[in-house]
Scaffold this motif. Structure first.
Motif, mmCIF file in Angstrom:
data_model
loop_
_atom_site.group_PDB
_atom_site.id
_atom_site.type_symbol
_atom_site.label_atom_id
_atom_site.label_comp_id
_atom_site.label_asym_id
_atom_site.label_seq_id
_atom_site.Cartn_x
_atom_site.Cartn_y
_atom_site.Cartn_z
ATOM 1 N N GLU A 49 -2.713 -6.664 3.341
ATOM 2 C CA GLU A 49 -4.033 -6.104 3.071
ATOM 3 C C GLU A 49 -4.786 -5.947 4.382
ATOM 4 O O GLU A 49 -4.557 -6.695 5.328
ATOM 5 C CB GLU A 49 -4.808 -7.037 2.115
ATOM 6 C CG GLU A 49 -6.192 -6.570 1.733
ATOM 7 C CD GLU A 49 -6.226 -5.183 1.078
ATOM 8 O OE1 GLU A 49 -6.014 -4.172 1.783
ATOM 9 O OE2 GLU A 49 -6.480 -5.110 -0.130
ATOM 10 N N GLY A 76 0.847 -1.191 0.000
ATOM 11 C CA GLY A 76 0.000 0.000 0.000
ATOM 12 C C GLY A 76 0.883 1.243 0.000
ATOM 13 O O GLY A 76 1.926 1.272 -0.641
ATOM 14 N N ASN A 101 -6.024 -1.794 0.386
ATOM 15 C CA ASN A 101 -4.888 -1.659 -0.535
ATOM 16 C C ASN A 101 -5.283 -2.077 -1.955
ATOM 17 O O ASN A 101 -4.727 -1.592 -2.938
ATOM 18 C CB ASN A 101 -3.697 -2.479 -0.041
ATOM 19 C CG ASN A 101 -2.949 -1.781 1.071
ATOM 20 O OD1 ASN A 101 -3.104 -0.574 1.280
ATOM 21 N ND2 ASN A 101 -2.138 -2.530 1.812
#
Ligand SMILES: O=C(O)[C@H](O)[C@@H](O)[C@H](O)[C@H](O)COP(=O)(O)O
Length: 175
Positions: A72, A41, A83
């Motif tokens: 995630e 991310g 993300n």
């Protein structure tokens, strides 16, 4: 093992990253017929923007890409903390990667269920040779992992000093 470290200014990083990713994509699609990429991310997706421009956008074999996440959050794919959403809105929706090659977590499952499900998915793709694997450990060897590092030194969701840093058996885990 020799490690090469290069330091870039922000704009130069985006330019160099695009060339690096495109070169690796060509190499692996030629050699293996697939290119497996893990995204994180953070600011990463902004740095991938040059891949959406000439000469890359029309020359990369997007159909051979397989996209995964190193970490995630357990939120719906439409959530601002996702993300997947970050990558989809800023990058994946703008390139013709087949939707079936984009491996988001199953947001209908519990956190434990989603981690197990992701591990099963990765193992299946290792067994079918979409993801390469280490002959020594059998662990997946992704062609490219794009990681950011937080100010506290965390990478993906692995924080310095946390016991998970020493996890060496599971492929999908919770934090
Ligand atoms: O979901 C996340 O937050 C990320 O995967 C995280 O590990 C990120 O990559 C770093 O925090 C670096 O973030 P920046 O690129 O924004 O500095």
């Amino acid at each position: 093992m020799a490690v090469e470290v290069e330091v870039f200014e922000k704009e130069q990083l985006a330019v160099s990253l695009a060339k690096y990713v495109a070169d690796l994509s060509n190499k692996f699609t030629r050699e293996r017929g697939a290119f497996t990429v893990c995204l994180s991310g953070g600011s990463l997706i902004n740095y991938l923007q040059k891949l959406l421009e000439d000469p890359y956008i029309d020359s990369i074999e997007w159909a051979k890409w397989h996209v995964f996440w190193v970490d995630e959050r357990v939120v719906p794919k439409t959530h601002d903390d996702s993300n997947y959403k970050l990558a989809f809105d800023g990058f994946l929706s703008k390139v013709p990667i087949p939707p079936g090659n984009v491996y988001a977590i199953n947001d209908a499952l519990s956190a434990e269920g989603a981690a197990d499900d992701y591990e099963t998915c990765v193992k299946h793709l290792v067994n079918s040779n979409v993801i390469a694997s280490s002959s020594a450990s059998g662990f997946p060897k992704f062609d490219l992992m794009l990681l950011g590092m937080g100010p506290d030194g965390h990478v993906a969701s692995l924080f310095p000093g946390h016991p998970l840093v020493h996890e060496n058996k599971k492929m999908g885990y919770l934090n």
